[in-house]
Design a protein around this motif. Structure first.
Motif, PDB file in Angstrom:
ATOM      1  N   LEU A 224       1.851   4.376   0.819  1.00 20.91           N
ATOM      2  CA  LEU A 224       2.572   4.654   2.137  1.00 20.91           C
ATOM      3  C   LEU A 224       3.392   3.391   2.108  1.00 20.91           C
ATOM      4  O   LEU A 224       3.108   2.408   1.425  1.00 20.91           O
ATOM      5  CB  LEU A 224       1.619   4.635   3.239  1.00 20.91           C
ATOM      6  CG  LEU A 224       0.800   5.912   3.497  1.00 20.91           C
ATOM      7  CD1 LEU A 224      -0.227   5.405   4.766  1.00 20.91           C
ATOM      8  CD2 LEU A 224       1.511   7.125   3.563  1.00 20.91           C
TER       9      LEU A 224
ATOM     10  N   GLU B 240       2.348  -0.494   1.944  1.00 23.61           N
ATOM     11  CA  GLU B 240       1.036  -0.542   1.379  1.00 23.61           C
ATOM     12  C   GLU B 240       0.633  -1.407   0.390  1.00 23.61           C
ATOM     13  O   GLU B 240      -0.157  -2.211   0.241  1.00 23.61           O
ATOM     14  CB  GLU B 240       0.645   0.842   1.080  1.00 23.61           C
ATOM     15  CG  GLU B 240      -1.003   0.975   0.995  1.00 23.61           C
ATOM     16  CD  GLU B 240      -1.435   2.321   0.465  1.00 23.61           C
ATOM     17  OE1 GLU B 240      -1.605   2.938   1.568  1.00 23.61           O
ATOM     18  OE2 GLU B 240      -1.524   2.753  -0.367  1.00 23.61           O
TER      19      GLU B 240
ATOM     20  N   PHE C 218      -0.639  12.268   0.780  1.00 20.85           N
ATOM     21  CA  PHE C 218      -0.328  10.705   1.400  1.00 20.85           C
ATOM     22  C   PHE C 218       1.411  10.584   1.038  1.00 20.85           C
ATOM     23  O   PHE C 218       1.708   9.436   1.339  1.00 20.85           O
ATOM     24  CB  PHE C 218      -1.073   9.448   1.094  1.00 20.85           C
ATOM     25  CG  PHE C 218      -2.324   9.411   1.602  1.00 20.85           C
ATOM     26  CD1 PHE C 218      -2.558   9.412   2.985  1.00 20.85           C
ATOM     27  CD2 PHE C 218      -3.691   9.363   0.915  1.00 20.85           C
ATOM     28  CE1 PHE C 218      -3.782   9.315   3.630  1.00 20.85           C
ATOM     29  CE2 PHE C 218      -4.684   9.480   1.698  1.00 20.85           C
ATOM     30  CZ  PHE C 218      -4.817   9.551   2.778  1.00 20.85           C
ATOM     31  N   GLY C 219       2.195  11.563   0.700  1.00 24.29           N
ATOM     32  CA  GLY C 219       3.366  11.311   0.422  1.00 24.29           C
ATOM     33  C   GLY C 219       4.164  12.176  -0.550  1.00 24.29           C
ATOM     34  O   GLY C 219       3.317  13.001  -0.860  1.00 24.29           O
TER      35      GLY C 219
ATOM     36  N   PHE D 187       1.588  11.635   6.307  1.00 23.79           N
ATOM     37  CA  PHE D 187       2.489  10.527   6.052  1.00 23.79           C
ATOM     38  C   PHE D 187       3.546  10.403   6.756  1.00 23.79           C
ATOM     39  O   PHE D 187       4.262   9.519   6.801  1.00 23.79           O
ATOM     40  CB  PHE D 187       2.781  10.607   4.513  1.00 23.79           C
ATOM     41  CG  PHE D 187       3.448  11.939   3.949  1.00 23.79           C
ATOM     42  CD1 PHE D 187       4.677  11.964   3.855  1.00 23.79           C
ATOM     43  CD2 PHE D 187       2.912  13.133   3.608  1.00 23.79           C
ATOM     44  CE1 PHE D 187       5.455  13.127   3.548  1.00 23.79           C
ATOM     45  CE2 PHE D 187       3.199  14.183   3.197  1.00 23.79           C
ATOM     46  CZ  PHE D 187       4.767  14.266   2.970  1.00 23.79           C
TER      47      PHE D 187
ATOM     48  N   ARG E 253      -8.639   4.399   6.508  1.00 26.55           N
ATOM     49  CA  ARG E 253      -7.629   5.569   6.765  1.00 26.55           C
ATOM     50  C   ARG E 253      -8.545   6.653   7.565  1.00 26.55           C
ATOM     51  O   ARG E 253      -9.925   6.728   7.234  1.00 26.55           O
ATOM     52  CB  ARG E 253      -6.997   6.052   5.588  1.00 26.55           C
ATOM     53  CG  ARG E 253      -5.930   5.405   5.069  1.00 26.55           C
ATOM     54  CD  ARG E 253      -5.182   6.138   3.936  1.00 26.55           C
ATOM     55  NE  ARG E 253      -3.918   5.598   3.560  1.00 26.55           N
ATOM     56  CZ  ARG E 253      -3.411   5.719   2.476  1.00 26.55           C
ATOM     57  NH1 ARG E 253      -3.997   6.387   1.621  1.00 26.55           N
ATOM     58  NH2 ARG E 253      -2.027   5.045   2.208  1.00 26.55           N
TER      59      ARG E 253
END
Length: 361
Positions: A77, A80, A138-139, A191, A278
Motif C-alpha cells: 500500500l 508502506e 492489496f492493490g 486497497f 491489517r
C-alpha cells in the motif's frame, strides 16, 4: 456444462475452481500441485518469501505438476515501504507483546533492518520464472509489470473487495478479477476503501457483474455445491475456495490449526488487526480476545506482522491453538474433507447435483 466458463478456459483448467493462496507460510507446494492435478488451479501465497525462495518454490511446483498454478503476492500500500516506527514506538510494541514472548520462551526482538520482503525483487522473480498465473492482493501492480506479464504470457488475477477496486482492476487490464466478499477468511485485501466496508459475496458479485466485463471469480463462503451454484447464479464464472483447502492435510497448517477449523469455535469468526496490523477474519481465541482492547494501539502492517511472526511460529510448534492466528471464513462449519483431491471431486459433483436439482424444479 457449468464447468465450461471463461475462467476455466483462460486458466486452462478443467474446472473454474481456484484454491485460495495462504500467506504466512500456510501454503504448500504439495497442496497447490494436488489441486492443479485434480482439475483446479492450485495457488501458493509467496508474499513472505524472498526472491530466491520464490524461485525455489516455482521450480518445486513445476516438478510436482505440469498443470497451471498461481503465485500470489501482496502489493504494498502507498507509504508502506517507507514505514519505520521510532525506536520508542518499536519498544512500546515489543513491550505490549512481552508477556506472550515470555510465555512461549522467546527472546524479545530487536529493531530489524527490514520488516518485510522486497516486493520489487519478488515481482522480478515472478516475471523471470513465468508461472502460468500471477495473482495479487492489496492493490494493482504497475502498468510496466502488467505489460511484462502480458508479454511473457503470464495470466494476471487481481482481488477486489468492493466495486471501486473491481473497476480499477479492469481499467488496468487484468485477465481475471477475484471478488472477495466479507465472509472470506484471512486478510481483507482492500486497497481503495476501508476493509470494514467490504460487502458480502452475495452483494459484491452481482454488483461487479453488472459493471465489469472481466471474468469474475467469487471468493468468500464457498464450501459446497450450494455456495458454488449461488456464485454462478450471481454472475461469477468461477470460484475460489480457501478455508476448506486450508483444512486439508496437504496444507502447511499445523495439526492444531486444522483441528480448530473443525471445532464448534469455528462458527465464531471476527475481523481483527491484532496479529498483522491489517484486518483479517479469524476464529476467536485467547490471544485475539486479550489483545483486542489494545487493537487501536497496534502498529500497522508490516510492523505488527513482523513482531507477531515468531509468536505464531512458536505457538504452532508448541501446539498452542490459543495463540495462533486462526484465519477462517464464515462457512468453516461446512468443512468435511481432509484430502485436496477429494474436496475438488466433492465440489464438482455436489455443484452438478445442486444445479441438476434446481433445473428439475
Amino acid at each position: 456444462m457449468w464447468t465450461d466458463t471463461r475462467v476455466a478456459r483462460k486458466l486452462g483448467t478443467r474446472l473454474p475452481l481456484v484454491q485460495g493462496p495462504f500467506g504466512g507460510g500456510m501454503s504448500s507446494t504439495r497442496l497447490a500441485a494436488a489441486v492443479s492435478e485434480a482439475g483446479g488451479l492450485g495457488s501458493f501465497g509467496a508474499h513472505h518469501l524472498s526472491a530466491e525462495n520464490i524461485e525455489a518454490t516455482v521450480r518445486e511446483l513445476r516438478g510436482l505438476t505440469s498443470r497451471p498454478f498461481a503465485i500470489n503476492l501482496w502489493v504494498p500500500l502507498e507509504g508502506e515501504k517507507a514505514l519505520r516506527p521510532t525506536p520508542a514506538e518499536f519498544q512500546a510494541a515489543v513491550d505490549r507483546l512481552g508477556p506472550w514472548y515470555d510465555e512461549l520462551g522467546l527472546a524479545r526482538p530487536t529493531y530489524p533492518g527490514a520488516f518485510s520482503q522486497d516486493y520489487e525483487a519478488q515481482v522480478e522473480a515472478v516475471l523471470a520464472l513465468k508461472p502460468p498465473v500471477f495473482s495479487f492482493i492489496f492493490g494493482i501492480p504497475s502498468a510496466r509489470v502488467l505489460e511484462a506479464c502480458r508479454a511473457a504470457g503470464i495470466l494476471t488475477a487481481g482481488t477486489a473487495t468492493n466495486v471501486d477496486e473491481g473497476l480499477a482492476l479492469e481499467a488496468a487490464g487484468v485477465d481475471l478479477i477475484v471478488a472477495s466478499g466479507s465472509e472470506a477468511g484471512g486478510h481483507r485485501a482492500s486497497f481503495l476503501r476501508p476493509a470494514e466496508e467490504s460487502p458480502a459475496t452475495t452483494a459484491l458479485v452481482p454488483q461487479l457483474a453488472d459493471r465489469v466485463k472481466t471474468p469474475l471469480i467469487a471468493s468468500g463462503g464457498i464450501a459446497d455445491g450450494r455456495t458454488v451454484a449461488t456464485a454462478l447464479a450471481l454472475g461469477a464464472e468461477g470460484v475460489q475456495v480457501g478455508t476448506a483447502f486450508l483444512a486439508c492435510e496437504e496444507s502447511n497448517a499445523s495439526d492444531v490449526y486444522r483441528q480448530a477449523l473443525r471445532q464448534e469455535s469455528a462458527r465464531g469468526t471476527v475481523l481483527t488487526r491484532v496479529f498483522s496490523g491489517r484486518y483479517a477474519r479469524g476464529i476467536k481465541n485467547r490471544f485475539l480476545r486479550e489483545m483486542t482492547p489494545h487493537e487501536r494501539e497496534v502498529p500497522p502492517y508490516p510492523v505488527q506482522n513482523w513482531l507477531t511472526q515468531p509468536l505464531r511460529q512458536a505457538a504452532a510448534r508448541q501446539g498452542r491453538e490459543d495463540l495462533l492466528s486462526l484465519w477462517a471464513g464464515q462457512n468453516a462449519p461446512l468443512i468435511r474433507h481432509t484430502r485436496a483431491s477429494a474436496l475438488v471431486t466433492f465440489l464438482e459433483e455436489d455443484t452438478t447435483r445442486v444445479l441438476g436439482r434446481l433445473a428439475a424444479l
